[in-house]
Design a protein around this motif. Structure first.
Motif, PDB file in Angstrom:
ATOM      1  N   SER A  53       1.158  -1.136   0.104  1.00  0.00           N
ATOM      2  CA  SER A  53       0.042  -0.067  -0.244  1.00  0.00           C
ATOM      3  C   SER A  53       0.922   1.354   0.076  1.00  0.00           C
ATOM      4  CB  SER A  53      -0.903   0.170   1.322  1.00  0.00           C
ATOM      5  OG  SER A  53      -0.351   0.337   2.443  1.00  0.00           O
ATOM      6  N   ALA A  54       0.395   2.373  -0.462  1.00  0.00           N
ATOM      7  CA  ALA A  54       1.017   3.738  -0.351  1.00  0.00           C
ATOM      8  C   ALA A  54       1.313   4.029   1.220  1.00  0.00           C
ATOM      9  CB  ALA A  54       0.147   4.998  -0.848  1.00  0.00           C
ATOM     10  N   THR A  55       0.416   3.633   2.069  1.00  0.00           N
ATOM     11  CA  THR A  55       0.608   3.750   3.639  1.00  0.00           C
ATOM     12  C   THR A  55       1.889   3.125   4.155  1.00  0.00           C
ATOM     13  OG1 THR A  55      -1.644   3.895   3.742  1.00  0.00           O
ATOM     14  CG2 THR A  55      -0.604   3.572   5.864  1.00  0.00           C
ATOM     15  N   THR A  79      -5.264  16.145   2.738  1.00  0.00           N
ATOM     16  CA  THR A  79      -4.683  14.807   2.150  1.00  0.00           C
ATOM     17  C   THR A  79      -5.432  13.730   2.629  1.00  0.00           C
ATOM     18  OG1 THR A  79      -2.692  13.674   1.739  1.00  0.00           O
ATOM     19  CG2 THR A  79      -2.967  14.826   3.728  1.00  0.00           C
ATOM     20  N   PHE A  80      -5.267  12.418   2.386  1.00  0.00           N
ATOM     21  CA  PHE A  80      -5.816  11.419   3.103  1.00  0.00           C
ATOM     22  C   PHE A  80      -4.797  11.169   4.391  1.00  0.00           C
ATOM     23  CE2 PHE A  80      -6.069   6.682   3.572  1.00  0.00           C
ATOM     24  CZ  PHE A  80      -7.393   6.759   4.092  1.00  0.00           C
ATOM     25  N   SER A  83      -1.009  10.291   4.866  1.00  0.00           N
ATOM     26  CA  SER A  83       0.143  11.105   4.426  1.00  0.00           C
ATOM     27  C   SER A  83       0.891  11.811   5.890  1.00  0.00           C
ATOM     28  CB  SER A  83      -0.095  12.409   3.521  1.00  0.00           C
ATOM     29  OG  SER A  83      -1.024  12.028   2.693  1.00  0.00           O
ATOM     30  N   ASP A 157       4.126  12.722  -2.135  1.00  0.00           N
ATOM     31  CA  ASP A 157       3.194  11.749  -2.006  1.00  0.00           C
ATOM     32  C   ASP A 157       2.331  11.744  -3.400  1.00  0.00           C
ATOM     33  OD1 ASP A 157       0.952  10.173  -1.951  1.00  0.00           O
ATOM     34  OD2 ASP A 157       0.415  10.571   0.153  1.00  0.00           O
ATOM     35  N   SER A 159       0.548   9.711  -4.900  1.00  0.00           N
ATOM     36  CA  SER A 159      -0.640   8.716  -4.957  1.00  0.00           C
ATOM     37  C   SER A 159      -1.725   9.318  -6.105  1.00  0.00           C
ATOM     38  CB  SER A 159      -1.428   8.596  -3.618  1.00  0.00           C
ATOM     39  OG  SER A 159      -0.429   8.087  -2.738  1.00  0.00           O
ATOM     40  N   HIS A 160      -2.131  10.564  -6.311  1.00  0.00           N
ATOM     41  CA  HIS A 160      -2.927  10.983  -7.076  1.00  0.00           C
ATOM     42  C   HIS A 160      -2.380  11.354  -8.656  1.00  0.00           C
ATOM     43  CE1 HIS A 160      -5.549  12.657  -3.490  1.00  0.00           C
ATOM     44  NE2 HIS A 160      -5.194  11.328  -3.398  1.00  0.00           N
ATOM     45  N   SER A 183       0.183   5.175  -4.674  1.00  0.00           N
ATOM     46  CA  SER A 183      -0.831   4.434  -4.275  1.00  0.00           C
ATOM     47  C   SER A 183      -1.482   3.787  -5.573  1.00  0.00           C
ATOM     48  CB  SER A 183      -1.983   4.859  -3.683  1.00  0.00           C
ATOM     49  OG  SER A 183      -2.997   4.109  -3.352  1.00  0.00           O
ATOM     50  N   LYS A 188      -7.475   4.652  -7.720  1.00  0.00           N
ATOM     51  CA  LYS A 188      -6.402   5.454  -8.288  1.00  0.00           C
ATOM     52  C   LYS A 188      -6.146   5.231  -9.898  1.00  0.00           C
ATOM     53  CE  LYS A 188      -5.079   7.216  -4.230  1.00  0.00           C
ATOM     54  NZ  LYS A 188      -5.776   6.355  -3.344  1.00  0.00           N
ATOM     55  N   GLY A 195      -2.302  -1.531  -3.094  1.00  0.00           N
ATOM     56  CA  GLY A 195      -0.628  -1.546  -3.506  1.00  0.00           C
ATOM     57  C   GLY A 195      -0.111  -0.357  -3.567  1.00  0.00           C
ATOM     58  N   TYR A 330     -10.585  16.386   0.950  1.00  0.00           N
ATOM     59  CA  TYR A 330     -10.566  15.668   2.129  1.00  0.00           C
ATOM     60  C   TYR A 330     -11.405  16.390   3.262  1.00  0.00           C
ATOM     61  CZ  TYR A 330      -7.865  12.120  -0.305  1.00  0.00           C
ATOM     62  OH  TYR A 330      -7.393  11.334  -1.041  1.00  0.00           O
TER      63      TYR A 330
HETATM   64  C1  LIG Z   1      -2.722  11.337  -1.007  1.00  0.00           C
HETATM   65  C2  LIG Z   1      -3.005   9.802  -0.581  1.00  0.00           C
HETATM   66  N1  LIG Z   1      -1.844   9.215   0.209  1.00  0.00           N
HETATM   67  C3  LIG Z   1      -1.722   8.117   0.599  1.00  0.00           C
HETATM   68  C4  LIG Z   1      -2.949   7.320   0.479  1.00  0.00           C
HETATM   69  C5  LIG Z   1      -2.885   5.842   1.026  1.00  0.00           C
HETATM   70  O1  LIG Z   1      -3.038   4.759   0.059  1.00  0.00           O
HETATM   71  P1  LIG Z   1      -3.214   3.309   0.127  1.00  0.00           P
HETATM   72  O2  LIG Z   1      -4.710   3.074   0.470  1.00  0.00           O
HETATM   73  O3  LIG Z   1      -2.538   2.586  -1.037  1.00  0.00           O
HETATM   74  O4  LIG Z   1      -2.385   3.121   1.430  1.00  0.00           O
HETATM   75  C6  LIG Z   1      -3.864   7.704  -0.286  1.00  0.00           C
HETATM   76  C7  LIG Z   1      -5.209   6.765  -0.535  1.00  0.00           C
HETATM   77  O5  LIG Z   1      -6.230   7.157  -0.511  1.00  0.00           O
HETATM   78  C8  LIG Z   1      -3.879   8.869  -0.658  1.00  0.00           C
HETATM   79  O6  LIG Z   1      -4.942   9.624  -1.602  1.00  0.00           O
END
Ligand SMILES: Cc1ncc(COP(=O)(O)O)c(C=O)c1O
Length: 387
Positions: A53-55, A79-80, A83, A157, A159-160, A183, A188, A195, A330
């Motif tokens: 995951s991005a996390t 942000t989510f 981050s 980050d 992810s977007h 992410s 996405k 992932g 968000y």
């Molecule tokens: C900006 C941002 N960072 C991190 C994440 C975390 O991604 P993941 O669900 O792959 O852990 C997200 C997921 O929505 C995100 O939008």
């Protein structure tokens, strides 16, 4: 319901996954390195680590940068939560920098002001996480220049934003940052189901992220502390995690990456239609920073509530009730109960809070048809214009 985002899976994706199911390796086989190669060739970065995951990618990125107890991580409140949470996982504390009212990204002017103050207070951040919200790149040149002046590390980050460009460099190149994090969640631009990935140009950071991804274990003799005993010998030289991506996910990623530019192009075509057909409504359409090409993960409009006879919630609920799966990206992270318990409160980041009062994410995904988009436009126009 027309969703705000969803995956686009072809028979080629299905075949790629079923080939893995019929192969010898469901995990730790050839697909993960192949996916990493596709990320490196799409971005130009020298090292890539696919994770679950991005996390997880944010976590190993922070650890590799040495973030720990007594350190501070700054990011954007819009942000989510991941981050910001990555700083807390490492025992560091987290603070925020308000957004730029036009781009909705972390504002470099606010960043500089906060840095000046932090230098006087001895509370400079060790890491700043710059989030390319909606796919719109941050002003990375300005953030990078500040990182040199004030001595902090930068995680982008992205992810977007995969498939986008910043000053003619592919997003993710690490030209203006230490590590970029991706992410591949199904909403996405490119998906591997769950992932993520962390990319860098720095060999030392790469070595650390490889360890943290898999228990802190190495099979590379050059990295061992004792003389290798050969055969299946391995050493745990640090404390890591099991953040590995499976072969099934990676095979899907490899297949999806072949359509990256097609995905982003389709999003731009949809965005152009939104810009054209929503131009006369009392809303603010997304701003594009000059010299950038957004990945366009999200298309966020802001309601001009002074010219609409309904509240933000009423517009949002009416859209949902009429089959339009809008969302809000968000809720400001500092207003989440968990962060409020740390002392953050309403009023701390006024631009982020103002954004939250009127932002709505419209549906935007590769497989969205013009008929679906026309329906979004029709319903949105009716909801906003009618009393
Ligand atoms: C900006 C941002 N960072 C991190 C994440 C975390 O991604 P993941 O669900 O792959 O852990 C997200 C997921 O929505 C995100 O939008």
């Amino acid at each position: 319901m027309i969703p705000y985002g969803r995956q686009d899976i072809t028979q080629a994706d299905v075949d790629a996954i079923s080939d893995v199911l019929n192969s010898d390796f469901l995990t730790q086989g050839p697909q993960v390195p192949a996916f990493e190669v596709s990320l490196m060739s799409a971005t130009g970065a020298k090292f890539a680590f696919a994770v679950n995951s991005a996390t997880s990618a944010l976590h190993i990125a922070c650890l590799a940068l040495g973030l720990g107890k007594g350190d501070v991580l700054w990011t954007s409140p819009i942000t989510f939560v991941a981050s910001a949470n990555c700083g807390l996982y490492c025992g560091a504390s987290v603070d925020f920098v308000d957004i730029d009212p036009a781009s909705y990204n972390l504002c470099p002017i606010a960043l500089e002001e906060k840095l000046k103050f932090a230098r006087l207070n001895g509370s400079l951040p060790k890491v700043v996480v710059a989030v390319h919200l909606c796919g719109q790149p941050c002003d990375m040149k300005a953030i990078h220049a500040l990182s040199v002046e004030y001595g902090f590390k930068v995680i982008e980050d992205v992810s977007h934003a995969i498939g986008g460009r910043y000053l003619n460099q592919p997003i993710g190149s690490c030209e203006y940052s230490d590590i970029t994090v991706f992410s591949f969640h199904p909403v996405k631009i490119v998906t591997t189901a769950e992932g993520g990935a962390a990319l860098t140009n720095d060999k030392a950071l790469a070595y650390k992220m490889a360890l943290y991804r898999s228990h802190g274990i190495t099979r590379d003799e050059a990295l061992m502390e004792n003389v290798s005993q050969g055969g299946s010998y391995y050493e745990q030289v640090d404390l890591g995690f099991n953040y590995r991506m499976t072969e099934l996910q990676a095979a899907l990623g490899v297949s999806q990456m072949t359509r990256l530019s097609e995905f982003v192009k389709a999003r731009h075509q949809l965005a152009e239609r939104y810009y054209e057909k929503l131009a006369d409504l009392p809303i603010t359409l997304p701003y594009q920073l000059p010299g950038t090409y957004s990945g366009l993960h999200l298309f966020v409009i802001r309601l001009n509530l002074g010219k609409i006879s309904k509240t933000h919630k009423e517009v949002f609920d009416e859209l949902r009730a009429n089959g339009i799966g809008v969302n809000v990206h968000y809720i400001p992270v500092h207003l989440q109960p968990y962060y409020q318990r740390m002392g953050f409160k309403n009023g701390d980041f006024p631009n982020a809070e103002s954004y939250y009062t009127n932002a709505i994410s419209l549906p935007m995904f590769h497989a969205m048809t013009y008929e679906q988009q026309n329906e979004v436009i029709r319903v949105l126009t009716n909801v906003i214009i009618s009393e």
